[in-house]
Write an enzyme that holds these catalytic residues in place. Structure first.
Site, mmCIF file in Angstrom:
data_model
loop_
_atom_site.group_PDB
_atom_site.id
_atom_site.type_symbol
_atom_site.label_atom_id
_atom_site.label_comp_id
_atom_site.label_asym_id
_atom_site.label_seq_id
_atom_site.Cartn_x
_atom_site.Cartn_y
_atom_site.Cartn_z
ATOM 1 N N ASP A 1 0.903 -1.271 -0.097
ATOM 2 C CA ASP A 1 -0.165 0.035 0.087
ATOM 3 C C ASP A 1 0.996 1.114 -0.042
ATOM 4 O OD1 ASP A 1 -1.776 2.218 0.682
ATOM 5 O OD2 ASP A 1 -2.430 1.309 2.521
ATOM 6 N N ILE A 2 0.827 2.068 -1.137
ATOM 7 C CA ILE A 2 1.606 3.260 -1.310
ATOM 8 C C ILE A 2 1.592 4.088 -0.010
ATOM 9 C CG2 ILE A 2 0.336 4.573 -2.872
ATOM 10 C CD1 ILE A 2 3.099 5.103 -4.310
ATOM 11 N N ASN B 1 -7.305 12.296 -11.038
ATOM 12 C CA ASN B 1 -7.835 12.792 -12.251
ATOM 13 C C ASN B 1 -7.716 14.066 -12.426
ATOM 14 O OD1 ASN B 1 -10.011 14.076 -10.292
ATOM 15 N ND2 ASN B 1 -10.277 11.846 -9.818
ATOM 16 N N GLY C 1 -9.561 3.541 -6.064
ATOM 17 C CA GLY C 1 -8.068 2.980 -6.129
ATOM 18 C C GLY C 1 -7.030 3.530 -5.363
ATOM 19 N N VAL C 2 -5.996 3.869 -5.867
ATOM 20 C CA VAL C 2 -4.784 4.411 -5.138
ATOM 21 C C VAL C 2 -5.202 5.944 -4.807
ATOM 22 C CG1 VAL C 2 -3.532 5.039 -7.003
ATOM 23 C CG2 VAL C 2 -2.388 4.549 -4.879
ATOM 24 N N ASP C 3 -5.993 6.635 -5.385
ATOM 25 C CA ASP C 3 -6.177 8.017 -5.223
ATOM 26 C C ASP C 3 -7.339 8.205 -3.736
ATOM 27 O OD1 ASP C 3 -6.786 10.686 -5.630
ATOM 28 O OD2 ASP C 3 -7.931 10.618 -7.322
ATOM 29 N N SER D 1 -2.305 4.586 -14.454
ATOM 30 C CA SER D 1 -3.413 4.316 -15.474
ATOM 31 C C SER D 1 -3.873 2.840 -15.496
ATOM 32 C CB SER D 1 -3.008 4.838 -16.922
ATOM 33 O OG SER D 1 -3.248 6.392 -16.706
ATOM 34 N N GLY E 1 -5.440 0.959 -13.595
ATOM 35 C CA GLY E 1 -6.519 0.392 -12.739
ATOM 36 C C GLY E 1 -8.005 0.914 -13.507
ATOM 37 N N TYR F 1 -8.522 3.464 -15.220
ATOM 38 C CA TYR F 1 -8.197 4.158 -16.536
ATOM 39 C C TYR F 1 -8.042 2.941 -17.833
ATOM 40 C CZ TYR F 1 -8.487 9.043 -14.918
ATOM 41 O OH TYR F 1 -9.184 10.117 -14.425
HETATM 42 N N1 APR Z 1 -1.410 1.379 -3.084
HETATM 43 C C1 APR Z 1 -0.574 1.064 -4.262
HETATM 44 N N2 APR Z 1 -1.207 0.724 -5.476
HETATM 45 C C2 APR Z 1 -2.751 0.617 -5.452
HETATM 46 C C3 APR Z 1 -3.411 1.048 -4.376
HETATM 47 C C4 APR Z 1 -2.498 1.322 -3.060
HETATM 48 N N3 APR Z 1 -2.957 1.792 -1.987
HETATM 49 N N4 APR Z 1 -4.720 0.878 -4.573
HETATM 50 C C5 APR Z 1 -4.751 0.651 -5.865
HETATM 51 N N5 APR Z 1 -3.452 0.543 -6.219
HETATM 52 C C6 APR Z 1 -3.354 0.073 -7.549
HETATM 53 C C7 APR Z 1 -4.380 -0.354 -8.531
HETATM 54 O O1 APR Z 1 -4.401 -1.819 -8.197
HETATM 55 C C8 APR Z 1 -3.880 -0.435 -9.963
HETATM 56 O O2 APR Z 1 -2.927 -1.341 -10.354
HETATM 57 O O3 APR Z 1 -2.947 1.516 -8.471
HETATM 58 C C9 APR Z 1 -2.862 1.018 -9.625
HETATM 59 C C10 APR Z 1 -3.811 2.294 -10.446
HETATM 60 O O4 APR Z 1 -5.209 1.997 -10.366
HETATM 61 P P1 APR Z 1 -5.996 3.297 -9.980
HETATM 62 O O5 APR Z 1 -5.985 3.666 -8.591
HETATM 63 O O6 APR Z 1 -7.572 2.938 -10.424
HETATM 64 O O7 APR Z 1 -5.568 4.402 -11.081
HETATM 65 P P2 APR Z 1 -5.891 4.816 -12.529
HETATM 66 O O8 APR Z 1 -6.005 3.621 -13.353
HETATM 67 O O9 APR Z 1 -4.569 5.751 -12.875
HETATM 68 O O10 APR Z 1 -7.130 5.526 -12.416
HETATM 69 C C11 APR Z 1 -7.189 6.832 -11.946
HETATM 70 O O11 APR Z 1 -9.113 6.350 -10.763
HETATM 71 O O12 APR Z 1 -9.425 6.547 -8.465
HETATM 72 C C12 APR Z 1 -9.663 7.168 -9.781
HETATM 73 O O13 APR Z 1 -9.375 9.408 -9.116
HETATM 74 C C13 APR Z 1 -8.680 8.334 -9.790
HETATM 75 O O14 APR Z 1 -10.127 9.286 -11.617
HETATM 76 C C14 APR Z 1 -8.784 8.547 -11.434
HETATM 77 C C15 APR Z 1 -8.684 7.121 -11.859
#
Ligand code: APR
Length: 190
Positions: free
Chosen positions: A13-14, A27, A35-37, A120, A122, A124
């Site tokens: 978990d980052i 975003n 997700g990670v956001d 991107s 997840g 995206y």
């Molecule tokens: N720590 C590390 N990696 C994580 C965590 C975490 N706590 N939570 C999720 N991830 C991973 C996901 O499993 C995926 O492999 O981060 C990667 C990116 O996924 P997303 O978070 O969905 O990011 P992204 O594909 O760039 O989509 C961005 O999603 O949450 C929204 O606001 C954000 O609209 C934006 C979009």
């Protein structure tokens, strides 16, 4: 050329990264999300949303900085990767640009270390193999100055394997560790 990076790969978990700066997969409204956001916003506390609101937004392919507030990391670099729309909409350039802009921001902060999630791949929808090639090539090819150490934080064994195999294929030196405390973070004044 590996440009002298020390690079680590860890599954975790980052938000727990104990170094200087973490990158968020944000975003373009910097409005928070899942997700990670979502994880970063929950861990940093409500001050993070307020700081993002004051910035106002960030174009795809760029990055903006806020403090880390309640996170262990001092800074959050909010990077906006592209939404995958089949590959013919400039996605590869925009993804590389999101990584490069994040590194530019880290250099402007003069921090020695930064941690990246897999931008991107997840919500995206960017195909993970191709996104990983771009992530590794862009970071390892970056002409770093203050930065010494980069950590790629993945969230599943599948993505971990993709990073491991892509790094091997491209010849980049990526050290796998099982926890953040195995990463020899450079010391820096806080
Ligand atoms: N720590 C590390 N990696 C994580 C965590 C975490 N706590 N939570 C999720 N991830 C991973 C996901 O499993 C995926 O492999 O981060 C990667 C990116 O996924 P997303 O978070 O969905 O990011 P992204 O594909 O760039 O989509 C961005 O999603 O949450 C929204 O606001 C954000 O609209 C934006 C979009």
């Amino acid at each position: 050329m590996a440009q002298g990076w020390t690079a680590f790969l860890v599954e975790g978990d980052i938000t727990r990264y104990p170094g200087s700066a973490i990158v968020n997969a944000a975003n373009s409204a910097l409005a928070g999300g899942g997700g990670v956001d979502g994880a970063i916003h929950r861990a940093a506390g409500p001050e993070l949303s307020e700081a993002c609101r004051r910035i106002g937004g960030c174009p795809t392919g760029e990055a903006r900085v806020t403090p880390g507030f309640r996170l262990p990391a001092r800074y959050v670099i909010h990077a906006v990767g592209p939404i995958w729309r089949g590959g013919g909409h400039d996605e590869a350039r925009l993804l590389a640009s999101a990584y490069r802009s994040s590194l530019d921001q880290a250099e402007a902060l003069a921090v020695p270390d930064v941690a990246f999630p897999a931008l991107s791949i997840g919500a995206y929808g960017y195909p993970a193999g191709e996104a990983t090639r771009i992530a590794l090539s862009t970071v390892f090819g970056y002409p770093r100055r203050h930065l010494e150490l980069v950590t790629f934080v993945v969230f599943s064994p599948t993505v971990r394997r993709i990073y491991r195999e892509t790094a091997r294929e491209l010849g980049w030196p990526l050290k796998e560790v099982s926890d953040f405390d195995e990463i020899p973070l450079p010391s820096q004044p806080r």
